[in-house]
Design a protein around this motif. Structure first.
Motif, PDB file in Angstrom:
ATOM      1  N   PRO A  87      20.479  38.642  32.812  1.00 54.56           N
ATOM      2  CA  PRO A  87      21.496  38.689  31.767  1.00 54.56           C
ATOM      3  C   PRO A  87      22.606  39.666  32.126  1.00 54.56           C
ATOM      4  N   GLY A  88      23.842  39.231  32.001  1.00 53.74           N
ATOM      5  CA  GLY A  88      24.947  40.154  32.127  1.00 53.74           C
ATOM      6  C   GLY A  88      25.745  40.053  33.406  1.00 53.74           C
ATOM      7  N   PHE A  89      25.189  39.503  34.465  1.00 50.81           N
ATOM      8  CA  PHE A  89      25.978  39.360  35.681  1.00 50.81           C
ATOM      9  C   PHE A  89      25.473  38.210  36.527  1.00 50.81           C
ATOM     10  N   ASP A  90      26.377  37.716  37.366  1.00 51.44           N
ATOM     11  CA  ASP A  90      26.118  36.513  38.142  1.00 51.44           C
ATOM     12  C   ASP A  90      25.478  36.870  39.466  1.00 51.44           C
ATOM     13  N   LEU A  91      24.359  36.243  39.765  1.00 49.38           N
ATOM     14  CA  LEU A  91      23.683  36.470  41.024  1.00 49.38           C
ATOM     15  C   LEU A  91      23.870  35.311  41.992  1.00 49.38           C
ATOM     16  N   GLY A  92      24.533  34.277  41.573  1.00 46.27           N
ATOM     17  CA  GLY A  92      24.600  33.073  42.392  1.00 46.27           C
ATOM     18  C   GLY A  92      25.590  33.186  43.535  1.00 46.27           C
ATOM     19  N   ILE A  93      25.355  32.373  44.561  1.00 46.52           N
ATOM     20  CA  ILE A  93      26.299  32.233  45.668  1.00 46.52           C
ATOM     21  C   ILE A  93      26.647  30.748  45.718  1.00 46.52           C
ATOM     22  N   ASP A  94      27.580  30.348  44.877  1.00 47.62           N
ATOM     23  CA  ASP A  94      27.844  28.927  44.689  1.00 47.62           C
ATOM     24  C   ASP A  94      28.959  28.415  45.586  1.00 47.62           C
ATOM     25  N   TYR A  95      29.670  29.301  46.251  1.00 52.51           N
ATOM     26  CA  TYR A  95      30.749  28.830  47.095  1.00 52.51           C
ATOM     27  C   TYR A  95      30.947  29.839  48.221  1.00 52.51           C
ATOM     28  N   VAL A  96      31.637  29.398  49.252  1.00 51.89           N
ATOM     29  CA  VAL A  96      31.902  30.267  50.384  1.00 51.89           C
ATOM     30  C   VAL A  96      33.074  31.174  50.041  1.00 51.89           C
ATOM     31  N   LYS A  97      32.841  32.473  50.028  1.00 50.50           N
ATOM     32  CA  LYS A  97      33.889  33.411  49.667  1.00 50.50           C
ATOM     33  C   LYS A  97      34.811  33.668  50.850  1.00 50.50           C
ATOM     34  N   THR A  98      36.061  33.847  50.554  1.00 52.41           N
ATOM     35  CA  THR A  98      37.020  34.203  51.576  1.00 52.41           C
ATOM     36  C   THR A  98      37.042  35.710  51.748  1.00 52.41           C
ATOM     37  N   LYS A  99      37.723  36.162  52.784  1.00 54.42           N
ATOM     38  CA  LYS A  99      37.856  37.594  53.009  1.00 54.42           C
ATOM     39  C   LYS A  99      38.507  38.271  51.814  1.00 54.42           C
ATOM     40  N   THR A 100      39.492  37.599  51.216  1.00 58.29           N
ATOM     41  CA  THR A 100      40.172  38.154  50.042  1.00 58.29           C
ATOM     42  C   THR A 100      39.212  38.307  48.878  1.00 58.29           C
ATOM     43  N   ASP A 101      38.308  37.343  48.701  1.00 56.00           N
ATOM     44  CA  ASP A 101      37.310  37.427  47.637  1.00 56.00           C
ATOM     45  C   ASP A 101      36.436  38.662  47.818  1.00 56.00           C
ATOM     46  N   PHE A 102      35.963  38.879  49.042  1.00 56.10           N
ATOM     47  CA  PHE A 102      35.110  40.031  49.311  1.00 56.10           C
ATOM     48  C   PHE A 102      35.881  41.339  49.104  1.00 56.10           C
ATOM     49  N   GLU A 103      37.114  41.363  49.539  1.00 59.47           N
ATOM     50  CA  GLU A 103      37.926  42.571  49.365  1.00 59.47           C
ATOM     51  C   GLU A 103      38.110  42.879  47.888  1.00 59.47           C
ATOM     52  N   TRP A 104      38.328  41.820  47.101  1.00 57.15           N
ATOM     53  CA  TRP A 104      38.509  42.017  45.661  1.00 57.15           C
ATOM     54  C   TRP A 104      37.235  42.583  45.034  1.00 57.15           C
ATOM     55  N   VAL A 105      36.085  42.042  45.423  1.00 63.59           N
ATOM     56  CA  VAL A 105      34.805  42.532  44.897  1.00 63.59           C
ATOM     57  C   VAL A 105      34.598  43.990  45.273  1.00 63.59           C
ATOM     58  N   GLN A 106      34.870  44.330  46.533  1.00 66.23           N
ATOM     59  CA  GLN A 106      34.693  45.709  46.972  1.00 66.23           C
ATOM     60  C   GLN A 106      35.643  46.656  46.244  1.00 66.23           C
ATOM     61  N   ASN A 107      36.880  46.253  46.079  1.00 62.54           N
ATOM     62  CA  ASN A 107      37.833  47.101  45.361  1.00 62.54           C
ATOM     63  C   ASN A 107      37.398  47.339  43.924  1.00 62.54           C
ATOM     64  N   GLU A 108      36.852  46.293  43.313  1.00 63.35           N
ATOM     65  CA  GLU A 108      36.384  46.426  41.937  1.00 63.35           C
ATOM     66  C   GLU A 108      35.198  47.386  41.858  1.00 63.35           C
ATOM     67  N   ARG A 109      34.249  47.268  42.787  1.00 68.88           N
ATOM     68  CA  ARG A 109      33.084  48.152  42.779  1.00 68.88           C
ATOM     69  C   ARG A 109      33.481  49.596  43.028  1.00 68.88           C
ATOM     70  N   LYS A 110      34.397  49.807  43.958  1.00 68.29           N
ATOM     71  CA  LYS A 110      34.834  51.170  44.250  1.00 68.29           C
ATOM     72  C   LYS A 110      35.638  51.751  43.091  1.00 68.29           C
ATOM     73  N   GLN A 111      36.405  50.916  42.409  1.00 70.00           N
ATOM     74  CA  GLN A 111      37.180  51.394  41.268  1.00 70.00           C
ATOM     75  C   GLN A 111      36.265  51.813  40.125  1.00 70.00           C
ATOM     76  N   LYS A 112      35.173  51.089  39.935  1.00 71.11           N
ATOM     77  CA  LYS A 112      34.218  51.471  38.885  1.00 71.11           C
ATOM     78  C   LYS A 112      33.642  52.859  39.162  1.00 71.11           C
ATOM     79  N   ILE A 113      33.375  53.151  40.419  1.00 74.26           N
ATOM     80  CA  ILE A 113      32.869  54.473  40.778  1.00 74.26           C
ATOM     81  C   ILE A 113      33.921  55.534  40.484  1.00 74.26           C
ATOM     82  N   ARG A 114      35.166  55.274  40.892  1.00 73.76           N
ATOM     83  CA  ARG A 114      36.236  56.252  40.642  1.00 73.76           C
ATOM     84  C   ARG A 114      36.429  56.481  39.152  1.00 73.76           C
TER      85      ARG A 114
END
Length: 449
Positions: free
Chosen positions: A137-164
């Motif tokens: 409950p609360g977050f997506d664990l699926g890998i339903d599509y092939v992520k692009t480099k931009t997708d991964f960068e966006w995810v990483q930026n979001e995770r790092k921003q949450k820490i900041r």
């Protein structure tokens, strides 16, 4: 003439003084040169090391790592999946049935067949990662599509921003949040593994795929040899060596090598190297820790933790002295006892939490260390693949492939069903920094159900 200066005495005296001055100048010059060289070594040691790293990665990477070409992950997964049920040890069927997390390919070579305590523990301990086929409950664990480099960068930026955000939000408080890196005790830096060859720092978190990430670090750094030659496959490295502290160069060992300059060198490496860690839903991590350390035979954890739990919370004034006797008699601490132990103020008065259930913010210091990559166990496969590409080692090492198994739905609710709601809320307060810092949703259904 006895009281007068003889002719030539003044010249000789001047020459003597001149020689002494030159000697003094050479002495002072030698001392200053020595001091300069010492300072040069201290302050620029890591620049030399880093230049060496870049040279090797650009020119002789294959000679450094000596790793085999990439394997066919799909082929390994299919072979592993075919025989997974046959390899499950029957002696642990009541524990593992319908509650498998994720079995690493390490076990595809065959599970132990006789209930041997050590083998069974190693098998069970590997089964500690939640299935990617289900969604908590609360977050997506699926890998339903092939992520692009931009997708991964966006995810990483979001995770790092949450820490900041969490580290700068004054309304969020937890121990050690506002201290400087220099103020972190040396003993609290023992989870930061350094690979100077490739310029990598990994903060390992127990119960978050750390066994295989440690294997990757050993293989990359070349810190262990197999009969004089480097390991070629991460899974060839025995588990006992993987978790042996002598197999890794960690920050807390800097003091012995660099003395009072150790913190300065740590800061240099933290600035230059790529830093990463993997995290996991805090409550799920607790379940995994309990299952692997108390659900099967583990003499060390039984004597250090289970016996006190049985005495304090299970009304066993004189529990069995060995884990074999306890299991034979059916005496084990329950998950309720484990939660009582975590919530008891006396626990941390005696000693800090064991690393398997210590909060991640206490292990990896995210408010003091600016991590370049934050992976999550819920997206382990894709995060690991992307990280190895970022590190430029994907052609020479792969993260050990995994076999996904079906897990029961709403398993958190099942595990916490006997835990009073008031205890769940106190437990959340204890682990709230990990939830907030690493972007895991508040488990509302558990706290208000």
């Amino acid at each position: 003439m006895s009281n007068r200066q003889r002719p030539g005495d003044g010249g000789r005296a001047s020459m003597h003084l001149l020689k002494m001055s030159k000697s003094r100048i050479f002495q002072i010059g030698g001392i200053m040169a020595s001091v300069f060289m010492i300072l040069l070594i201290i302050f620029y040691w890591d620049d030399v090391g880093t230049a060496h790293f870049y040279l090797h990665t650009a020119i002789t990477r294959i000679q450094v790592t000596r790793l085999p070409p990439m394997m066919d992950l799909n082929h390994d997964r299919l072979n592993s999946k075919t025989s997974a049920e046959e390899r499950t040890p029957s002696s642990e069927a009541d524990i593992i049935q319908d509650d498998l997390d994720l079995t690493y390919a390490e076990n595809s070579k065959g599970y132990p067949k006789g209930g041997n305590a050590l083998d069974t523990e190693q098998t069970f301990d590997a089964i500690s990662v939640p299935s990617l086929e289900e969604k908590l409950p609360g977050f997506d664990l699926g890998i339903d599509y092939v992520k692009t480099k931009t997708d991964f960068e966006w995810v990483q930026n979001e995770r790092k921003q949450k820490i900041r955000d969490a580290c700068t939000d004054s309304s969020i408080t937890f121990s050690g949040k506002n201290r400087n890196f220099e103020d972190i005790p040396n003993k609290e830096l023992d989870h930061l593994i350094v690979d100077d060859r490739h310029g990598i720092i990994y903060c390992y978190v127990p119960k978050v795929a750390c066994t295989n990430w440690k294997r990757i670090m050993i293989l990359l750094s070349g810190s262990l040899l197999n009969q004089g030659t480097p390991y070629h496959d991460p899974l060839e490295i025995p588990r006992d060596l993987v978790h042996n502290s002598t197999s890794h160069f960690t920050f807390n060992k800097f003091w012995k090598r660099y003395g009072k300059f150790s913190k300065h060198l740590m800061k240099v490496k933290l600035k230059k190297y790529t830093k990463f860690l993997f995290v996991r839903d805090p409550f799920v991590r607790l379940i995994s820790a309990f299952r692997s350390k108390f659900g099967i035979k583990n003499e060390d954890f039984y004597s250090r933790f289970a016996i006190p739990m049985l005495q304090l919370y299970a009304n066993y004034s004189d529990p069995p002295s060995s884990v074999n006797e306890a299991f034979f008699a059916g005496i084990k601490p329950t998950f309720v006892n484990f939660i009582q132990y975590l919530l008891d103020p006396r626990t941390e008065e005696d000693m800090p939490f064991n690393e398997h259930w210590r909060q991640v913010y206490r292990l990896c210091h995210p408010c003091q260390i600016n991590y370049d990559f934050i992976g999550k166990l819920e997206s382990l496969d894709e995060d690991a693949s992307y990280l190895l590409k970022l590190l430029n080692v994907e052609k020479f090492v792969q993260f050990p492939p995994s076999l996904r198994n079906r897990t029961v739905s709403s398993w958190e609710e099942d595990w916490f069903s006997k835990i009073p709601v008031a205890w769940r809320r106190k437990l959340y307060e204890l682990y709230q920094p990990d939830f907030v810092v690493f972007g895991y949703p508040k488990p509302t259904s558990l706290l208000f159900g």
